[in-house]
Design a protein around this motif. Structure first.
Motif, PDB file in Angstrom:
ATOM      1  N   PHE A   1     -39.413  38.610 -43.730  1.00  0.00           N
ATOM      2  CA  PHE A   1     -38.308  37.666 -43.901  1.00  0.00           C
ATOM      3  C   PHE A   1     -37.022  38.216 -43.285  1.00  0.00           C
ATOM      4  O   PHE A   1     -36.262  37.479 -42.641  1.00  0.00           O
ATOM      5  CB  PHE A   1     -38.107  37.382 -45.388  1.00  0.00           C
ATOM      6  N   ILE A   2     -36.770  39.507 -43.460  1.00  0.00           N
ATOM      7  CA  ILE A   2     -35.571  40.109 -42.878  1.00  0.00           C
ATOM      8  C   ILE A   2     -35.624  40.056 -41.356  1.00  0.00           C
ATOM      9  O   ILE A   2     -34.606  39.815 -40.689  1.00  0.00           O
ATOM     10  CB  ILE A   2     -35.420  41.561 -43.372  1.00  0.00           C
TER      11      ILE A   2
ATOM     12  N   PRO B   1     -25.054  29.074 -40.845  1.00  0.00           N
ATOM     13  CA  PRO B   1     -24.535  29.525 -42.151  1.00  0.00           C
ATOM     14  C   PRO B   1     -25.581  30.334 -42.901  1.00  0.00           C
ATOM     15  O   PRO B   1     -26.555  29.787 -43.407  1.00  0.00           O
ATOM     16  CB  PRO B   1     -24.192  28.213 -42.867  1.00  0.00           C
ATOM     17  N   ILE B   2     -25.384  31.637 -42.970  1.00  0.00           N
ATOM     18  CA  ILE B   2     -26.392  32.523 -43.539  1.00  0.00           C
ATOM     19  C   ILE B   2     -26.594  32.276 -45.026  1.00  0.00           C
ATOM     20  O   ILE B   2     -27.607  32.701 -45.603  1.00  0.00           O
ATOM     21  CB  ILE B   2     -25.995  33.992 -43.285  1.00  0.00           C
ATOM     22  N   THR B   3     -25.666  31.580 -45.673  1.00  0.00           N
ATOM     23  CA  THR B   3     -25.832  31.272 -47.094  1.00  0.00           C
ATOM     24  C   THR B   3     -26.994  30.312 -47.342  1.00  0.00           C
ATOM     25  O   THR B   3     -27.440  30.171 -48.482  1.00  0.00           O
ATOM     26  CB  THR B   3     -24.542  30.656 -47.654  1.00  0.00           C
ATOM     27  N   GLU B   4     -27.499  29.680 -46.286  1.00  0.00           N
ATOM     28  CA  GLU B   4     -28.631  28.754 -46.413  1.00  0.00           C
ATOM     29  C   GLU B   4     -29.949  29.442 -46.064  1.00  0.00           C
ATOM     30  O   GLU B   4     -30.887  28.807 -45.591  1.00  0.00           O
ATOM     31  CB  GLU B   4     -28.415  27.538 -45.502  1.00  0.00           C
ATOM     32  N   TRP B   5     -30.035  30.746 -46.319  1.00  0.00           N
ATOM     33  CA  TRP B   5     -31.221  31.518 -45.949  1.00  0.00           C
ATOM     34  C   TRP B   5     -32.472  31.039 -46.679  1.00  0.00           C
ATOM     35  O   TRP B   5     -33.594  31.196 -46.183  1.00  0.00           O
ATOM     36  CB  TRP B   5     -30.996  32.998 -46.258  1.00  0.00           C
ATOM     37  N   ASP B   6     -32.299  30.451 -47.866  1.00  0.00           N
ATOM     38  CA  ASP B   6     -33.468  30.051 -48.648  1.00  0.00           C
ATOM     39  C   ASP B   6     -34.227  28.892 -48.023  1.00  0.00           C
ATOM     40  O   ASP B   6     -35.376  28.624 -48.405  1.00  0.00           O
ATOM     41  CB  ASP B   6     -33.032  29.669 -50.064  1.00  0.00           C
ATOM     42  N   ARG B   7     -33.638  28.207 -47.057  1.00  0.00           N
ATOM     43  CA  ARG B   7     -34.299  27.051 -46.453  1.00  0.00           C
ATOM     44  C   ARG B   7     -35.419  27.453 -45.485  1.00  0.00           C
ATOM     45  O   ARG B   7     -36.195  26.593 -45.062  1.00  0.00           O
ATOM     46  CB  ARG B   7     -33.274  26.175 -45.727  1.00  0.00           C
TER      47      ARG B   7
END
Length: 243
Positions: A54-55, A66-72
């Motif tokens: 994942f990394i 936007p890295i804050t949406e990584w969970d998508r």
């Protein structure tokens, strides 16, 4: 699960006393891994493998995403990881094929995670003078629809399945064919024809190295060739074949 019952349960060293008592009362065999030895626990090793995968995907995203949406992109990470790993019970199959069946690349498209794309807006969904495309981000395949991908729009935090898109990768560049590659291809074709003369029933443009010919045909279909360089090669005395 899948018709196989575990013979022994390998658990973390921090398992609770209640859990150990329950395992003994139900006659279930279990073992505790040594302290600070996470590699002995298959679950801990699987978690570390997924985190590394994942990394690596996060490091390849577009810098403007936007890295804050990584969970998508977790769903696609699970798919690609299971496609890369073999199933333990049947090493000839991937983990994804063992659990879900063969992955259909022809009907399900995959792309690098968080790649910028432009979605073609259908005429009934846009104004007469509005742009024909909308900038979005690729977040994974659409498994329910044929040849569709899931896109994300940060302005509205909405996801949408779309089928007509154009990708604009930032870090992963599409492969190209150089002049030297064309010359090497021509020379290998000449050597292949001299060593293995083709029958008269085969077209002259299909003779030569089979692997390189197929790769070139795929490149032409995907529009990954360079027309300006190709025109120069066609006039070279060593190459009179069409690419």
């Amino acid at each position: 699960f899948f018709g196989a019952e575990p013979e022994v349960y390998i658990m973390d060293n921090e398992a609770s006393t209640d859990l150990n008592t329950t395992m003994k009362l139900t006659d279930l065999k279990y073992q505790l891994v040594p302290p600070h030895q996470h590699r002995r626990n298959a679950a801990e090793k699987a978690i570390r493998t997924f985190k590394n995968h994942f990394i690596a995907g996060i490091c390849s995203v577009d810098p403007k995403f936007p890295i804050t949406e990584w969970d998508r992109i977790v769903s696609q990470s699970l798919i690609t990881l299971n496609l890369l790993r073999n199933a333990r019970t049947n090493p000839k199959l991937s983990s994804y094929a063992y659990l879900n069946g063969v992955f259909g690349f022809n009907k399900t498209s995959l792309a690098p995670p968080e790649t910028k794309l432009f979605l073609h807006e259908k005429p009934k969904n846009r104004g007469s003078c509005s742009p024909h495309g909308t900038e979005r981000w690729y977040i994974g395949p659409s498994l329910e629809r044929y040849r569709c991908v899931k896109s994300f729009l940060p302005n509205t935090y909405s996801e949408r399945d779309c089928n007509t898109v154009d990708f604009f990768p930032k870090k992963i560049v599409f492969p190209s064919v150089s002049t030297d590659d064309y010359l090497c291809h021509c020379l290998r074709d000449i050597l292949s024809i001299l060593k293995y003369p083709p029958p008269s029933t085969i077209q002259c443009l299909q003779a030569g190295d089979i692997t390189l010919t197929i790769i070139q045909q795929i490149a032409d279909i995907l529009y990954h060739h360079a027309p300006d360089k190709r025109e120069k090669i066609l006039h070279h005395p060593l190459s009179q074949r069409s690419f």
